[in-house]
Structures are given as C-alpha cells and as structure tokens.
Design a protein around this motif. Sequence first.
Motif, PDB file in Angstrom:
ATOM      1  N   ASN A 198       0.968  -1.362  -0.195  1.00 49.52           N
ATOM      2  CA  ASN A 198      -0.090   0.118   0.003  1.00 49.52           C
ATOM      3  C   ASN A 198       0.877   1.387   0.082  1.00 49.52           C
ATOM      4  N   VAL A 199       0.163   2.311  -0.445  1.00 48.97           N
ATOM      5  CA  VAL A 199       1.051   3.638  -0.656  1.00 48.97           C
ATOM      6  C   VAL A 199       0.056   4.649   0.028  1.00 48.97           C
ATOM      7  N   GLU A 200       0.887   5.663   0.971  1.00 55.79           N
ATOM      8  CA  GLU A 200       0.105   6.698   1.508  1.00 55.79           C
ATOM      9  C   GLU A 200       0.858   7.870   1.169  1.00 55.79           C
ATOM     10  N   MET A 201       0.279   9.114   1.314  1.00 54.71           N
ATOM     11  CA  MET A 201       0.709  10.380   0.748  1.00 54.71           C
ATOM     12  C   MET A 201       1.000  11.276   2.291  1.00 54.71           C
ATOM     13  N   ASP A 202       2.052  11.866   2.292  1.00 56.15           N
ATOM     14  CA  ASP A 202       2.226  12.661   3.663  1.00 56.15           C
ATOM     15  C   ASP A 202       1.812  14.151   3.171  1.00 56.15           C
ATOM     16  N   ALA A 203       1.933  15.432   4.022  1.00 51.98           N
ATOM     17  CA  ALA A 203       1.315  16.492   3.762  1.00 51.98           C
ATOM     18  C   ALA A 203       2.320  17.279   2.752  1.00 51.98           C
ATOM     19  N   ASP A 204       3.592  16.790   2.702  1.00 55.26           N
ATOM     20  CA  ASP A 204       4.514  17.134   1.436  1.00 55.26           C
ATOM     21  C   ASP A 204       4.315  16.683   0.263  1.00 55.26           C
ATOM     22  N   GLY A 205       3.575  15.719  -0.077  1.00 57.97           N
ATOM     23  CA  GLY A 205       3.404  15.018  -1.128  1.00 57.97           C
ATOM     24  C   GLY A 205       4.372  13.804  -1.126  1.00 57.97           C
ATOM     25  N   SER A 206       5.088  13.490  -0.646  1.00 59.68           N
ATOM     26  CA  SER A 206       5.894  12.258  -0.401  1.00 59.68           C
ATOM     27  C   SER A 206       5.179  11.042  -0.361  1.00 59.68           C
ATOM     28  N   LEU A 207       5.560  10.042  -0.862  1.00 58.67           N
ATOM     29  CA  LEU A 207       4.977   8.637  -0.902  1.00 58.67           C
ATOM     30  C   LEU A 207       5.542   7.767   0.343  1.00 58.67           C
ATOM     31  N   TRP A 208       4.839   7.315   1.035  1.00 57.41           N
ATOM     32  CA  TRP A 208       5.070   6.080   2.102  1.00 57.41           C
ATOM     33  C   TRP A 208       4.683   4.788   1.731  1.00 57.41           C
ATOM     34  N   ILE A 209       5.482   3.881   1.526  1.00 56.98           N
ATOM     35  CA  ILE A 209       5.082   2.452   1.084  1.00 56.98           C
ATOM     36  C   ILE A 209       5.445   1.368   2.179  1.00 56.98           C
ATOM     37  N   GLY A 210       4.295   0.671   2.705  1.00 57.81           N
ATOM     38  CA  GLY A 210       4.911  -0.714   3.019  1.00 57.81           C
ATOM     39  C   GLY A 210       5.294  -1.636   2.172  1.00 57.81           C
ATOM     40  N   SER A 211       6.542  -2.320   2.467  1.00 53.71           N
ATOM     41  CA  SER A 211       6.834  -3.203   1.323  1.00 53.71           C
ATOM     42  C   SER A 211       7.502  -4.363   1.825  1.00 53.71           C
ATOM     43  N   HIS A 212       7.603  -5.480   1.102  1.00 51.44           N
ATOM     44  CA  HIS A 212       8.052  -6.873   1.277  1.00 51.44           C
ATOM     45  C   HIS A 212       9.487  -7.147   0.554  1.00 51.44           C
ATOM     46  N   PRO A 213      10.305  -6.838   1.442  1.00 48.14           N
ATOM     47  CA  PRO A 213      11.746  -7.234   0.741  1.00 48.14           C
ATOM     48  C   PRO A 213      11.934  -8.475   0.082  1.00 48.14           C
ATOM     49  N   LYS A 214      11.538  -9.471   0.942  1.00 47.28           N
ATOM     50  CA  LYS A 214      11.384 -10.969   0.194  1.00 47.28           C
ATOM     51  C   LYS A 214      10.086 -11.520   0.277  1.00 47.28           C
ATOM     52  N   LEU A 215       9.684 -11.304  -1.004  1.00 44.53           N
ATOM     53  CA  LEU A 215       8.073 -12.016  -1.436  1.00 44.53           C
ATOM     54  C   LEU A 215       7.906 -13.350  -0.894  1.00 44.53           C
ATOM     55  N   LEU A 216       8.950 -14.335  -1.420  1.00 43.94           N
ATOM     56  CA  LEU A 216       8.659 -15.701  -1.255  1.00 43.94           C
ATOM     57  C   LEU A 216       8.483 -15.950   0.218  1.00 43.94           C
ATOM     58  N   THR A 217       9.458 -15.232   1.056  1.00 42.43           N
ATOM     59  CA  THR A 217       9.180 -15.559   2.485  1.00 42.43           C
ATOM     60  C   THR A 217       8.176 -15.151   2.906  1.00 42.43           C
ATOM     61  N   LEU A 218       7.522 -14.131   2.378  1.00 44.17           N
ATOM     62  CA  LEU A 218       6.124 -13.577   2.838  1.00 44.17           C
ATOM     63  C   LEU A 218       4.904 -14.707   2.489  1.00 44.17           C
ATOM     64  N   VAL A 219       5.278 -15.265   1.157  1.00 46.12           N
ATOM     65  CA  VAL A 219       4.215 -16.276   0.682  1.00 46.12           C
ATOM     66  C   VAL A 219       4.643 -17.654   1.897  1.00 46.12           C
ATOM     67  N   ARG A 240       1.709 -20.259   6.650  1.00 50.51           N
ATOM     68  CA  ARG A 240       2.277 -20.706   8.005  1.00 50.51           C
ATOM     69  C   ARG A 240       3.530 -21.443   7.653  1.00 50.51           C
ATOM     70  N   GLY A 241       4.092 -21.291   6.789  1.00 50.23           N
ATOM     71  CA  GLY A 241       5.592 -22.128   6.763  1.00 50.23           C
ATOM     72  C   GLY A 241       6.712 -21.402   7.501  1.00 50.23           C
ATOM     73  N   ARG A 242       6.441 -20.085   7.761  1.00 52.06           N
ATOM     74  CA  ARG A 242       7.679 -19.381   8.398  1.00 52.06           C
ATOM     75  C   ARG A 242       7.190 -18.572   9.478  1.00 52.06           C
ATOM     76  N   PRO A 243       7.672 -18.406  10.600  1.00 54.04           N
ATOM     77  CA  PRO A 243       7.172 -17.677  11.735  1.00 54.04           C
ATOM     78  C   PRO A 243       7.221 -15.977  11.531  1.00 54.04           C
ATOM     79  N   TYR A 244       7.981 -15.794  10.573  1.00 55.34           N
ATOM     80  CA  TYR A 244       8.174 -14.172  10.534  1.00 55.34           C
ATOM     81  C   TYR A 244       8.173 -13.996   8.825  1.00 55.34           C
TER      82      TYR A 244
END
Length: 355
Positions: free
Chosen positions: A268-289, A294-298
């Motif tokens: 997801n992407v959010e905007m701040d008051a200055d017009g910058s973007l803030w993005i939640g991100s997954h640096p390791k996508l297969l670890t997320l999968v 439930r194959g990984r604790p974190y």
Amino acid sequence: MRNVAAMLRRLLLAVAVLVIAVGAWFVWLLNAAGEFRTLTPHFDGTCTAVPIVGAEDLTIDQRTGIAYISSADRWALFAGKPPRGALYAYDLNAPSPQPVNLTPDADPTFSPHGVSLYVAPDGAATLFVINHAQGRHTIEVYDVDRMRLTHRTTLSDPSLLSPNDLVAVSPTQVYVTNDHRYPFGSKMRTVEEYLRRPWANVVMWDGHAFHEAARGIQLANGINHSADGKTIYVVSTIGRAVRVYDRDPASGALTFRREIPLASGGDNVEMDADGSLWIGSHPKLLTLVRYMSRGRPYAPSQILHVVAPDTAPEVREVYLDLGEQISGASVGAVRGKRLLIGAIADAKLLDCTMR
C-alpha cells in the motif's frame, strides 16, 4: 539397438535441458523476489504495539489526526472461519490513543481490505472500503463524522475481479486496483504470479459505471493520487516499482508516464502533507508467501519513503525489521513525526515516533 541408444541419449539430453531450464527459472525467481538480499534491521525512533489484528491498510486524515484502519483476521479466514473484520478509528491527538471499533455491528463475514478517505473542499469526508465478505467483492461507502461512520451505499461490478486497494478522487469517483486477472485458487493465477505476468489492471467508478483505466501491470496493489489530483501512483508488487500515471481530471483517463524502481515488493502507498509517498513493502516476497501459509514464523517488514516522486524521486528505507517486531508490513502512514505501520496478518500494528 543403435536406434534405442540414440533415442535414450536424446531423451537424457532433453531431460538435462529441462532440468537446467527449471533450475535457471527457480534461481531467477528467487532473485526477482529478493530472497538473496541481506537485510539489516534499523529504525531511528520508537514504536508501541497496538492490538489490531490484520491491519492491512490504513489512512490518516491529516486535518483531524484520526487514522482509519481496515482490520480482518486472515488466519481465521484461511482456516475457513469468519474473519470478523472491522473498521477502526485511532486518534493520534489523544495522550494514550486506543482503537475504537466503528463497525461493532458488522456481520462476522465482513472482510475489509483497502481503504481510501476523500475529504471535499467543504470538509465533508467519505471513506471507501473494499470488502470481500462471503467471497463477493464490493466497495462499501461511508460518510465520516470523525469517530463515526454512516453507511451510504455499496458498489459492485463484474470488473472487480480481485480488488486490492482504491483511491477516491471525489465523493463519487474512485480508482480500484485488481491485483490479479484470474480468481483465487485457479491455475492461471499461479501462472500469473510465478511467471510475473503483467495481467493486472486498474478500473474506475465514474459515478455511473465501472470501466478500465489502466492495464499491463504486474500485480497492481496500492494506489494513491497527488494533491492536485493530476497524478495517480500504482504500486506493482511483482514489478517492484511505482507506476506513475498522468490523470485527465475531466475524463479520468490515465496515461502511463514512468516507473520508480523500489527494489522491493511494494504494497500500500500513502501520501504525507509534503506530497511524498510512504510505502509498506515486502523485501522478500517468497518468504512472505511461506509466512502466509504458516511455513515461516516471520516475514520481513519494510517502510519506504519516496521523496519528490514527480520530479527527482529518491527512495529511502525508513524502517526495516526481520519480522520479530511486526511481520509482513503492508502500509505505512505518516503525520508529522508519527508513523503508523500496519500488516497483512499480524495481531498488531505499530504506532511509531520518528526522531
């Protein structure tokens, strides 16, 4: 005998080529998903856990300091149980803020996902929420009065194939990302994901009907717009980039302008008051999968800050955690020095103060 031996050699050669090709594809996939990256946790600030399960998306009303949070118990959903979703308000102005359930009477199958808050020039606020209740995809529209929601209407359409996030540009107009072309559980959806096919799109509700606004996206995820409404930002998770579109305010048409590389699987992407973007991100996508199955604790969590996205974009990593503090962060929203971090399935969100 010679023919048999020749056929056997050809068969072995074909098998060898196939094994090499599959191996090369697997290495390519691991690299594209960020699995070879070395991650170093850091954050210049402090965080407090807030008990809200599956706070996959949230947005902050910059005028009032109230955050609106989408919550659903995805572990329960994956186990075939009702997700007991809810929409929460969280007042950043309070000395000790506590989440307030704004939908206490919602059906147990209520399954909110992406959220978008539109504030009109006269101050009237509208909250748009994607809902996956009972396997249907709808958009629930609420009138907002600070800590109270009044349901206005429900939008539905066959073009909402796999809606993920949305951004409202007026009280009656909204853009929606479909993160996949094919439905959950289908073989073609697997092909779409693991071959990184650009089959996702963006659709628009213009106040009367839905129509396609953009296509050719690798897993379209978060979406937002510039303060003047003339630019739309779409996060491509598999493409590991933000796609920037020029928007015609009169027709709503989107024209692709450029990509901002993220080197990470943005959500997801959010905007701040200055017009910058803030993005939640997954640096390791297969670890997320693996974490979601439930194959990984974190799963690692990352918050990216994209400064000057329309001129000379610079991507800064503000927060990185291996998943022990919060797993699978999907959104980061900022007001002043406060940073709220939500996650896909974790039992909490983080209320952080940046130094």
